[in-house]
Scaffold this motif. Structure first.
Motif, PDB file in Angstrom:
ATOM      1  N   VAL A  86       0.855  -1.148   0.016  1.00 29.99           N
ATOM      2  CA  VAL A  86      -0.137   0.016   0.058  1.00 29.99           C
ATOM      3  C   VAL A  86       0.987   1.258  -0.085  1.00 29.99           C
ATOM      4  CG1 VAL A  86      -1.719   1.305   1.392  1.00 29.99           C
ATOM      5  CG2 VAL A  86      -1.887  -1.251   1.157  1.00 29.99           C
ATOM      6  N   LEU A 108       2.092   2.269  -3.237  1.00 26.91           N
ATOM      7  CA  LEU A 108       1.281   3.141  -4.036  1.00 26.91           C
ATOM      8  C   LEU A 108       1.053   4.392  -3.656  1.00 26.91           C
ATOM      9  CD1 LEU A 108      -0.826   3.510  -6.518  1.00 26.91           C
ATOM     10  CD2 LEU A 108      -2.639   2.251  -4.868  1.00 26.91           C
ATOM     11  N   ILE A 109       0.878   4.741  -2.426  1.00 26.41           N
ATOM     12  CA  ILE A 109       0.569   5.891  -2.061  1.00 26.41           C
ATOM     13  C   ILE A 109       1.634   6.660  -1.390  1.00 26.41           C
ATOM     14  CG2 ILE A 109      -1.876   5.225  -1.494  1.00 26.41           C
ATOM     15  CD1 ILE A 109      -1.452   5.534   1.503  1.00 26.41           C
ATOM     16  N   TRP A 166      -4.182   7.059  -7.411  1.00 28.88           N
ATOM     17  CA  TRP A 166      -5.190   6.297  -6.640  1.00 28.88           C
ATOM     18  C   TRP A 166      -6.464   7.044  -6.268  1.00 28.88           C
ATOM     19  CZ3 TRP A 166      -6.132   7.962  -1.496  1.00 28.88           C
ATOM     20  CH2 TRP A 166      -5.110   8.776  -1.131  1.00 28.88           C
ATOM     21  N   LEU A 167      -6.201   8.588  -6.527  1.00 30.45           N
ATOM     22  CA  LEU A 167      -7.300   9.281  -6.017  1.00 30.45           C
ATOM     23  C   LEU A 167      -8.100   9.947  -7.221  1.00 30.45           C
ATOM     24  CD1 LEU A 167      -8.413  10.433  -3.324  1.00 30.45           C
ATOM     25  CD2 LEU A 167      -6.632  12.464  -3.528  1.00 30.45           C
ATOM     26  N   TRP A 209      -6.223   8.773   7.373  1.00 25.36           N
ATOM     27  CA  TRP A 209      -6.026  10.178   6.629  1.00 25.36           C
ATOM     28  C   TRP A 209      -6.617  10.844   7.698  1.00 25.36           C
ATOM     29  CZ3 TRP A 209      -7.596  11.051   0.720  1.00 25.36           C
ATOM     30  CH2 TRP A 209      -7.086  12.436   0.611  1.00 25.36           C
ATOM     31  N   LEU A 259     -10.038   7.326   0.618  1.00 27.85           N
ATOM     32  CA  LEU A 259      -9.728   5.907   1.109  1.00 27.85           C
ATOM     33  C   LEU A 259     -10.515   4.858   0.451  1.00 27.85           C
ATOM     34  CD1 LEU A 259      -9.263   6.597   5.105  1.00 27.85           C
ATOM     35  CD2 LEU A 259      -7.576   6.402   2.845  1.00 27.85           C
ATOM     36  N   LEU A 289      -9.033   4.182  -2.770  1.00 23.46           N
ATOM     37  CA  LEU A 289      -7.690   3.449  -2.636  1.00 23.46           C
ATOM     38  C   LEU A 289      -8.060   2.168  -2.382  1.00 23.46           C
ATOM     39  CD1 LEU A 289      -4.737   3.234  -1.966  1.00 23.46           C
ATOM     40  CD2 LEU A 289      -5.220   3.742   0.429  1.00 23.46           C
ATOM     41  N   ARG A 290      -9.059   1.647  -1.393  1.00 19.16           N
ATOM     42  CA  ARG A 290      -9.362   0.376  -1.202  1.00 19.16           C
ATOM     43  C   ARG A 290      -9.687  -0.155  -2.745  1.00 19.16           C
ATOM     44  NH1 ARG A 290     -10.859  -4.137  -1.085  1.00 19.16           N
ATOM     45  NH2 ARG A 290     -11.754  -5.215   0.572  1.00 19.16           N
ATOM     46  N   ASN A 348      -8.321  -0.357  -5.216  1.00 18.05           N
ATOM     47  CA  ASN A 348      -7.337  -0.806  -5.871  1.00 18.05           C
ATOM     48  C   ASN A 348      -6.633  -2.215  -5.621  1.00 18.05           C
ATOM     49  OD1 ASN A 348      -5.758   1.323  -7.871  1.00 18.05           O
ATOM     50  ND2 ASN A 348      -6.548   2.398  -5.818  1.00 18.05           N
TER      51      ASN A 348
END
Length: 136
Positions: free
Chosen positions: A17, A20-21, A30-31, A101, A127, A130-131, A133
């Motif tokens: 994770v 990625l972020i 991702w956003l 976050w 979020l 993101l999930r 993904n």
């Protein structure tokens, strides 16, 4: 001072994770509501473009790759807030990861509750994106 925070559990390792972020320039990866990000000042400032064309400029305040966390402030944005400081953190959670976050800020022209609801929605929606993904 107003605050907002959201967390989500993701069925992937914290390392995956963070991969990625964890980059300060990775929001468009991702956003969905951030379509463009450009770094300046040696990677300490990111200029973002939202899906509706708004500009947001953020400054990296702290970065800890080993702890999988970074904090940033907003220098320019169309949000009704000042003194904004947010943190994005990834932690191991069993076989997966928990991403949190959170932010603190001062309402400008609106109530604390209104600006808290705004950022709560941004954090939760981000979020959830993101999930998506990481299918279970």
């Amino acid at each position: 001072m107003a605050t907002a925070s959201a967390s989500i559990d993701i069925p992937a390792s914290a390392d995956d994770v963070w991969q990625l972020i964890g980059g300060f320039d990775s929001l468009p990866d991702w956003l969905p509501f951030i379509v463009k990000s450009e770094l300046s000042e040696g990677g300490r400032v990111r200029s973002l473009q939202t899906a509706d064309g708004a500009a947001v400029i953020e400054r990296l305040q702290a970065f800890d790759n080993a702890a999988k966390t970074y904090s940033y402030s907003i220098e320019q944005a169309p949000f009704p807030a000042t003194d904004y400081l947010a943190t994005l953190r990834v932690e191991a959670q069993g076989q997966g990861a928990r991403v949190t976050w959170s932010g603190r800020f001062t309402a400008k022209g609106v109530t604390d509750e209104e600006v808290e609801a705004l950022f709560d929605g941004i954090y939760k929606g981000g979020l959830e994106a993101l999930r998506a993904n990481y299918p279970a």
